[in-house]
Write a protein that holds these residues in place. Structure first.
Motif, PDB file in Angstrom:
ATOM      1  N   THR A 180       0.851  -1.189   0.000  1.00  0.00           N
ATOM      2  CA  THR A 180       0.000   0.000   0.000  1.00  0.00           C
ATOM      3  C   THR A 180       0.887   1.239   0.000  1.00  0.00           C
ATOM      4  OG1 THR A 180      -1.745  -1.123   1.247  1.00  0.00           O
ATOM      5  CG2 THR A 180      -1.812   1.283   1.186  1.00  0.00           C
ATOM      6  N   VAL A 181       0.533   2.229  -0.810  1.00  0.00           N
ATOM      7  CA  VAL A 181       1.301   3.457  -0.894  1.00  0.00           C
ATOM      8  C   VAL A 181       0.345   4.637  -1.055  1.00  0.00           C
ATOM      9  CG1 VAL A 181       1.588   3.187  -3.404  1.00  0.00           C
ATOM     10  CG2 VAL A 181       3.133   4.686  -2.132  1.00  0.00           C
ATOM     11  N   GLY A 182       0.643   5.730  -0.390  1.00  0.00           N
ATOM     12  CA  GLY A 182      -0.144   6.947  -0.558  1.00  0.00           C
ATOM     13  C   GLY A 182       0.147   7.592  -1.900  1.00  0.00           C
ATOM     14  N   THR A 183      -0.898   8.060  -2.580  1.00  0.00           N
ATOM     15  CA  THR A 183      -0.737   8.636  -3.910  1.00  0.00           C
ATOM     16  C   THR A 183      -1.314  10.045  -3.961  1.00  0.00           C
ATOM     17  OG1 THR A 183      -2.853   7.728  -4.694  1.00  0.00           O
ATOM     18  CG2 THR A 183      -0.876   6.363  -4.999  1.00  0.00           C
ATOM     19  N   ARG A 184      -0.858  10.792  -4.944  1.00  0.00           N
ATOM     20  CA  ARG A 184      -1.380  12.130  -5.204  1.00  0.00           C
ATOM     21  C   ARG A 184      -1.632  12.273  -6.691  1.00  0.00           C
ATOM     22  NH1 ARG A 184       0.736  16.544  -7.064  1.00  0.00           N
ATOM     23  NH2 ARG A 184       2.857  15.761  -6.911  1.00  0.00           N
ATOM     24  N   MET A 185      -2.799  12.794  -7.038  1.00  0.00           N
ATOM     25  CA  MET A 185      -3.166  12.953  -8.437  1.00  0.00           C
ATOM     26  C   MET A 185      -2.453  14.154  -9.041  1.00  0.00           C
ATOM     27  SD  MET A 185      -5.172  11.322 -10.607  1.00  0.00           S
ATOM     28  CE  MET A 185      -6.338  10.522  -9.500  1.00  0.00           C
ATOM     29  N   GLU A 186      -1.949  13.981 -10.243  1.00  0.00           N
ATOM     30  CA  GLU A 186      -1.283  15.080 -10.952  1.00  0.00           C
ATOM     31  C   GLU A 186      -2.252  16.250 -11.119  1.00  0.00           C
ATOM     32  OE1 GLU A 186       0.919  15.844 -15.293  1.00  0.00           O
ATOM     33  OE2 GLU A 186      -0.364  14.097 -14.956  1.00  0.00           O
ATOM     34  N   SER A 187      -1.741  17.441 -10.915  1.00  0.00           N
ATOM     35  CA  SER A 187      -2.469  18.704 -11.118  1.00  0.00           C
ATOM     36  C   SER A 187      -3.514  18.961 -10.043  1.00  0.00           C
ATOM     37  CB  SER A 187      -3.109  18.760 -12.512  1.00  0.00           C
ATOM     38  OG  SER A 187      -2.118  18.635 -13.508  1.00  0.00           O
ATOM     39  N   THR A 188      -4.450  18.025  -9.807  1.00  0.00           N
ATOM     40  CA  THR A 188      -5.548  18.276  -8.873  1.00  0.00           C
ATOM     41  C   THR A 188      -5.152  18.030  -7.417  1.00  0.00           C
ATOM     42  OG1 THR A 188      -6.391  16.006  -9.031  1.00  0.00           O
ATOM     43  CG2 THR A 188      -7.208  17.612 -10.645  1.00  0.00           C
ATOM     44  N   ASP A 189      -4.064  17.283  -7.181  1.00  0.00           N
ATOM     45  CA  ASP A 189      -3.562  16.981  -5.832  1.00  0.00           C
ATOM     46  C   ASP A 189      -4.507  16.120  -5.006  1.00  0.00           C
ATOM     47  OD1 ASP A 189      -1.268  18.403  -6.346  1.00  0.00           O
ATOM     48  OD2 ASP A 189      -1.957  20.236  -5.378  1.00  0.00           O
ATOM     49  N   SER A 224       6.047   9.663   2.594  1.00  0.00           N
ATOM     50  CA  SER A 224       5.810   9.234   3.970  1.00  0.00           C
ATOM     51  C   SER A 224       6.517  10.164   4.945  1.00  0.00           C
ATOM     52  CB  SER A 224       6.325   7.800   4.172  1.00  0.00           C
ATOM     53  OG  SER A 224       5.791   6.914   3.208  1.00  0.00           O
ATOM     54  N   GLN A 225       6.160  10.031   6.214  1.00  0.00           N
ATOM     55  CA  GLN A 225       6.840  10.798   7.249  1.00  0.00           C
ATOM     56  C   GLN A 225       8.314  10.407   7.291  1.00  0.00           C
ATOM     57  OE1 GLN A 225       5.135  10.366  11.135  1.00  0.00           O
ATOM     58  NE2 GLN A 225       6.387  11.979  12.049  1.00  0.00           N
ATOM     59  N   ALA A 226       9.192  11.397   7.281  1.00  0.00           N
ATOM     60  CA  ALA A 226      10.646  11.184   7.251  1.00  0.00           C
ATOM     61  C   ALA A 226      11.074  10.421   6.001  1.00  0.00           C
ATOM     62  CB  ALA A 226      11.112  10.454   8.502  1.00  0.00           C
ATOM     63  N   ASP A 227      10.213  10.432   4.954  1.00  0.00           N
ATOM     64  CA  ASP A 227      10.533   9.824   3.649  1.00  0.00           C
ATOM     65  C   ASP A 227      10.764   8.321   3.724  1.00  0.00           C
ATOM     66  OD1 ASP A 227      10.501  12.345   2.210  1.00  0.00           O
ATOM     67  OD2 ASP A 227      12.377  12.799   3.235  1.00  0.00           O
TER      68      ASP A 227
END
Length: 314
Positions: A180-189, A224-227
């Protein structure tokens, strides 16, 4: 001067005077009575000393350069021979050319995100650690690798380090069901969490159930926290399907990963995170749409022939 009794007495007298002046200078400290004489001597002899030094230094530098030139020439010649041998070997081996291309692409990806990476080679695949989608790489603790480090290649996110030995490490791939990994959508965040589904697209639960998402949108890692275990900005994949039956709280989408997990070879472990979030800088340029050619057909009317003319020809 000849060695006579008078010359010897004069030498002894000069030595005695010199010791006396040294004693007076030491006891006098900063207010020594010979300070004026010292300054006068410096004024007279200083320019001469500087001139001698400036004349001698280039000679010394030249001598040092001559000494080093041989070593530099040998090193350059050796590097040229090594490069020629490497070029010949890669030029005659299709697999090595492919690996070199992968490595170059990975370095460009790492450079775009300002990731400090340790290059590695995949040496084994399988479920040796109890996971269904893992690979073993040829770097370990002796190379600075630690648990929960991000692994990528030239295409994007490969996975994360789970176990580390002295010279090898196990990587859990991003398409594993336990990943599982946290994701962010391009442009819309818009944020979400991606989970592996084996050989099927990644399943992403978006936090905003009303987020406007369409096929072709792209995602990167949120970080992630502290990468650890994930650094931000690593390309994840492209939206291939949007679940129309999403609820009000979350929304499910399916993402085709950038990485081909069945053909991994050269990868990089991120041993140093970027100073700032690269955002969307690591994503590849969007392909420009290919224009659809249109064909225009122009019909030219033919000349009409009188009916009686046809009858005459018949």
């Amino acid at each position: 001067m000849r060695d006579t009794r008078e010359s010897r007495l004069l030498l002894v007298l000069l030595i005695a005077i010199a010791f006396a002046l040294i004693t007076v200078d030491i006891r006098g400290g900063e207010d020594t009575p010979v300070d004026g004489a010292r300054q006068a001597a410096a004024t007279v002899f200083g320019p001469i000393e500087e001139g001698v030094a400036s004349a001698v230094d280039p000679v010394g530098n030249a001598i040092e350069a001559v000494r080093d030139s041989g070593d530099r020439h040998d090193r350059i010649a050796q590097l040229e021979r090594d490069n020629a041998a490497l070029k010949a070997r890669l030029g005659s081996d299709d697999r090595n050319r492919s690996r070199l291309k992968q490595f170059d692409k990975m370095l460009k990806t790492a450079g775009a995100g300002q990731y400090g990476i340790k290059g590695a080679e995949v040496i084994a695949i399988g479920a040796a650690q109890g996971f269904s989608w893992t690979v073993t790489i040829d770097v370990g603790a002796d190379d600075g690798i630690r648990r929960d480090m991000t692994v990528l290649n030239g295409d994007g996110l490969v996975g994360r380090v789970t176990t580390v030995g002295p010279n090898t490490a196990t990587v859990l791939l991003a398409n594993d069901p336990d990943f599982t990994v946290g994701t962010r959508m391009e442009s819309t965040d818009e944020l979400g969490f991606a989970s592996g589904q084996g050989d099927r697209p990644l399943r992403v639960e978006m936090l905003n159930g009303k987020a406007k998402i369409k096929e072709g949108d792209r995602l990167v890692t949120f970080g992630s926290q502290a990468d650890r275990p994930f650094v931000p900005g690593v390309p994840v994949g492209i939206v291939s399907r949007v679940d129309p039956s999403g609820g009000d709280l979350t929304r499910t989408i399916y993402v085709r990963p950038f990485v081909g997990f069945s053909k991994l070879d050269i990868v990089g472990v991120v041993v140093q995170a970027p100073r700032k979030d690269p955002r969307d800088e690591v994503l590849p340029p969007k392909p420009e749409p290919t224009p659809t050619p249109t064909v225009t057909v122009t019909v030219t009317p033919s000349a009409q022939v009188p009916a009686d003319g046809l009858q005459q020809e018949q």
